[in-house]
Design a protein around this motif. Sequence first.
Motif, PDB file in Angstrom:
ATOM      1  N   LEU A  78     -53.245  19.763  -8.273  1.00  0.00           N
ATOM      2  CA  LEU A  78     -53.166  20.969  -9.102  1.00  0.00           C
ATOM      3  C   LEU A  78     -52.104  21.927  -8.572  1.00  0.00           C
ATOM      4  CD1 LEU A  78     -54.132  22.736 -11.398  1.00  0.00           C
ATOM      5  CD2 LEU A  78     -56.045  23.493  -9.962  1.00  0.00           C
ATOM      6  N   GLU A  79     -52.029  22.076  -7.259  1.00  0.00           N
ATOM      7  CA  GLU A  79     -51.007  22.935  -6.667  1.00  0.00           C
ATOM      8  C   GLU A  79     -49.606  22.449  -7.046  1.00  0.00           C
ATOM      9  OE1 GLU A  79     -49.990  24.867  -2.268  1.00  0.00           O
ATOM     10  OE2 GLU A  79     -50.857  22.849  -2.398  1.00  0.00           O
ATOM     11  N   MET A  80     -49.403  21.143  -7.059  1.00  0.00           N
ATOM     12  CA  MET A  80     -48.107  20.602  -7.460  1.00  0.00           C
ATOM     13  C   MET A  80     -47.813  20.926  -8.928  1.00  0.00           C
ATOM     14  SD  MET A  80     -47.787  16.934  -5.534  1.00  0.00           S
ATOM     15  CE  MET A  80     -45.996  16.935  -5.653  1.00  0.00           C
ATOM     16  N   LEU A  81     -48.829  20.834  -9.778  1.00  0.00           N
ATOM     17  CA  LEU A  81     -48.628  21.151 -11.192  1.00  0.00           C
ATOM     18  C   LEU A  81     -48.238  22.607 -11.383  1.00  0.00           C
ATOM     19  CD1 LEU A  81     -51.473  19.125 -12.918  1.00  0.00           C
ATOM     20  CD2 LEU A  81     -49.019  18.843 -13.275  1.00  0.00           C
ATOM     21  N   TYR A  82     -48.840  23.518 -10.618  1.00  0.00           N
ATOM     22  CA  TYR A  82     -48.424  24.922 -10.696  1.00  0.00           C
ATOM     23  C   TYR A  82     -46.933  25.052 -10.394  1.00  0.00           C
ATOM     24  CZ  TYR A  82     -53.419  26.292 -10.240  1.00  0.00           C
ATOM     25  OH  TYR A  82     -54.764  26.464 -10.393  1.00  0.00           O
ATOM     26  N   ARG A  83     -46.493  24.390  -9.326  1.00  0.00           N
ATOM     27  CA  ARG A  83     -45.084  24.513  -8.913  1.00  0.00           C
ATOM     28  C   ARG A  83     -44.151  23.891  -9.942  1.00  0.00           C
ATOM     29  NH1 ARG A  83     -46.089  28.636  -5.628  1.00  0.00           N
ATOM     30  NH2 ARG A  83     -46.999  28.045  -3.618  1.00  0.00           N
ATOM     31  N   TYR A  84     -44.516  22.726 -10.455  1.00  0.00           N
ATOM     32  CA  TYR A  84     -43.711  22.109 -11.511  1.00  0.00           C
ATOM     33  C   TYR A  84     -43.622  23.047 -12.725  1.00  0.00           C
ATOM     34  CZ  TYR A  84     -43.764  17.390  -9.351  1.00  0.00           C
ATOM     35  OH  TYR A  84     -43.573  16.294  -8.536  1.00  0.00           O
ATOM     36  N   HIS A  85     -44.739  23.649 -13.070  1.00  0.00           N
ATOM     37  CA  HIS A  85     -44.789  24.579 -14.206  1.00  0.00           C
ATOM     38  C   HIS A  85     -43.859  25.765 -13.960  1.00  0.00           C
ATOM     39  CE1 HIS A  85     -46.848  26.693 -17.576  1.00  0.00           C
ATOM     40  NE2 HIS A  85     -46.701  27.763 -16.824  1.00  0.00           N
ATOM     41  N   GLU A  86     -43.906  26.327 -12.770  1.00  0.00           N
ATOM     42  CA  GLU A  86     -43.061  27.478 -12.430  1.00  0.00           C
ATOM     43  C   GLU A  86     -41.589  27.107 -12.420  1.00  0.00           C
ATOM     44  OE1 GLU A  86     -44.760  28.382  -8.682  1.00  0.00           O
ATOM     45  OE2 GLU A  86     -46.641  29.128  -9.543  1.00  0.00           O
ATOM     46  N   LYS A 121     -42.980  15.519  -0.568  1.00  0.00           N
ATOM     47  CA  LYS A 121     -43.076  16.302  -1.781  1.00  0.00           C
ATOM     48  C   LYS A 121     -44.308  17.212  -1.762  1.00  0.00           C
ATOM     49  CE  LYS A 121     -40.721  13.243  -5.077  1.00  0.00           C
ATOM     50  NZ  LYS A 121     -39.788  14.250  -5.635  1.00  0.00           N
ATOM     51  N   ILE A 122     -45.428  16.654  -1.332  1.00  0.00           N
ATOM     52  CA  ILE A 122     -46.664  17.419  -1.291  1.00  0.00           C
ATOM     53  C   ILE A 122     -46.590  18.506  -0.204  1.00  0.00           C
ATOM     54  CG2 ILE A 122     -49.171  17.256  -1.032  1.00  0.00           C
ATOM     55  CD1 ILE A 122     -48.871  14.250  -1.784  1.00  0.00           C
ATOM     56  N   ARG A 123     -46.080  18.146   0.951  1.00  0.00           N
ATOM     57  CA  ARG A 123     -46.005  19.106   2.044  1.00  0.00           C
ATOM     58  C   ARG A 123     -45.060  20.247   1.725  1.00  0.00           C
ATOM     59  NH1 ARG A 123     -45.798  16.375   7.956  1.00  0.00           N
ATOM     60  NH2 ARG A 123     -46.315  18.557   8.426  1.00  0.00           N
ATOM     61  N   THR A 124     -43.972  19.957   1.041  1.00  0.00           N
ATOM     62  CA  THR A 124     -43.015  21.013   0.683  1.00  0.00           C
ATOM     63  C   THR A 124     -43.684  22.084  -0.187  1.00  0.00           C
ATOM     64  OG1 THR A 124     -41.119  19.517   0.816  1.00  0.00           O
ATOM     65  CG2 THR A 124     -40.848  21.496  -0.526  1.00  0.00           C
ATOM     66  N   VAL A 125     -44.529  21.655  -1.114  1.00  0.00           N
ATOM     67  CA  VAL A 125     -45.234  22.603  -1.974  1.00  0.00           C
ATOM     68  C   VAL A 125     -46.139  23.494  -1.154  1.00  0.00           C
ATOM     69  CG1 VAL A 125     -46.976  22.769  -3.799  1.00  0.00           C
ATOM     70  CG2 VAL A 125     -45.070  21.176  -4.043  1.00  0.00           C
ATOM     71  N   ASN A 126     -46.815  22.941  -0.164  1.00  0.00           N
ATOM     72  CA  ASN A 126     -47.716  23.746   0.658  1.00  0.00           C
ATOM     73  C   ASN A 126     -46.980  24.751   1.520  1.00  0.00           C
ATOM     74  OD1 ASN A 126     -50.446  23.480   0.243  1.00  0.00           O
ATOM     75  ND2 ASN A 126     -50.678  21.695   1.556  1.00  0.00           N
ATOM     76  N   LYS A 127     -45.756  24.465   1.861  1.00  0.00           N
ATOM     77  CA  LYS A 127     -45.000  25.374   2.713  1.00  0.00           C
ATOM     78  C   LYS A 127     -44.411  26.536   1.942  1.00  0.00           C
ATOM     79  CE  LYS A 127     -43.770  21.600   5.866  1.00  0.00           C
ATOM     80  NZ  LYS A 127     -42.692  20.739   6.409  1.00  0.00           N
ATOM     81  N   MET A 128     -44.472  26.476   0.602  1.00  0.00           N
ATOM     82  CA  MET A 128     -43.897  27.533  -0.236  1.00  0.00           C
ATOM     83  C   MET A 128     -44.873  28.717  -0.326  1.00  0.00           C
ATOM     84  SD  MET A 128     -42.521  25.103  -3.322  1.00  0.00           S
ATOM     85  CE  MET A 128     -41.992  26.464  -4.356  1.00  0.00           C
ATOM     86  N   HIS A 129     -44.308  29.923  -0.230  1.00  0.00           N
ATOM     87  CA  HIS A 129     -45.153  31.133  -0.376  1.00  0.00           C
ATOM     88  C   HIS A 129     -44.280  32.304  -0.806  1.00  0.00           C
ATOM     89  CE1 HIS A 129     -43.812  32.801   3.605  1.00  0.00           C
ATOM     90  NE2 HIS A 129     -43.699  31.532   3.904  1.00  0.00           N
TER      91      HIS A 129
END
Length: 344
Positions: free
Chosen positions: A53-61, A336-344
């Motif tokens: 779900l976190e990845m989908l948020y980022r793709y959406h943004e 790919k997954i870890r990069t999303v978690n590092k974003m803030h």
Amino acid sequence: MHSRFLHLCCMMVIGCSILMSCCKNKAVDPIATVPAIIYDTDMGSSTDDLFALEMLYRYHEQGRCRLLGIVVDRMGEDCAACADVMNTYFGHSDLPIALVRNGIENPSVWIDYKGLPGYTLADGSPMFQHSVEDYSALPDGLQLYRRLLAAEPDHSVRIVSVGFVTCLTQLLESPGDEYSPLSGVELVRQKVQCLYIQGGRFGVADEGDYNFAQGIDFAQSLFRLWPSEVDIVFSPMETGQMVEYTPEQVIADIDWTDIHPIKQVYMTCNCNTGQKMWDPMAVINAVEGDSLFILSERGTVTILPSAETPFTLSSSGNCRYQMPNDSAWAATMLAKIRTVNKMH
């Protein structure tokens, strides 16, 4: 004569330009368009649902997809509340949520983080904000499916199913309503481009698929009713099994705060259960396309009472499945997954 020749040349150029434009339009790659996605999840147990779900948020943004809504297919308002906390924390409180009310009773729970919505700070105030005032007023999953699908262009929606298939099956079994006069089967046939589903066991399997086995009656109805004209891409356990995101890596990657729903799950629950990144594989495929995966040839899939999923090759089949890849591929997926978690 010179004038007529120039006029003829101009007409030829214009004609070629129109022809090239038409050919270009006909050759548009579907993955080049922004896919509309409905996310269907059994949130409240495994944490790979949260990362997906976190990845989908980022793709959406990033404008790489349009996330239309979230269907929670694990029964319990606390599971829907987890989705609400995620939506609110990541700035997507406008995303509609639905839940299943007549689904699978007492399914297995691997990591019980359903208490997340009630976490508090040291002073007793809520750690995470909510956007839904009354979870009992949320629509059933099949209702949200029908509303969202009816509003979208034909053959444009990609469903990402990473949990149980309760709501999907109830959608297929549904009659026409205020959103569309079409039956559920016809609505899926008209609106859905592809189903990306975390499930299936292909090749040598010593057991049936977990998601299907938890509610085998639902799964058998899904396979029986799903329109043969609509593609299905399976993401079996053996593909995501190669991608492990350890608890130590998760906590280290979110070192910029402790007030983060996923980090809190990893700080307060026993997540050292061999959790692999099964669910994000369906999300990545749905958004980024087939080029990152090794996919089977086309075929058909049936489901047995044991939840095994025999695959039969057929050039006219609507099913394909992701195949295991190598360690370099697994490292790329994890990054790919870890990069999303590092974003803030």
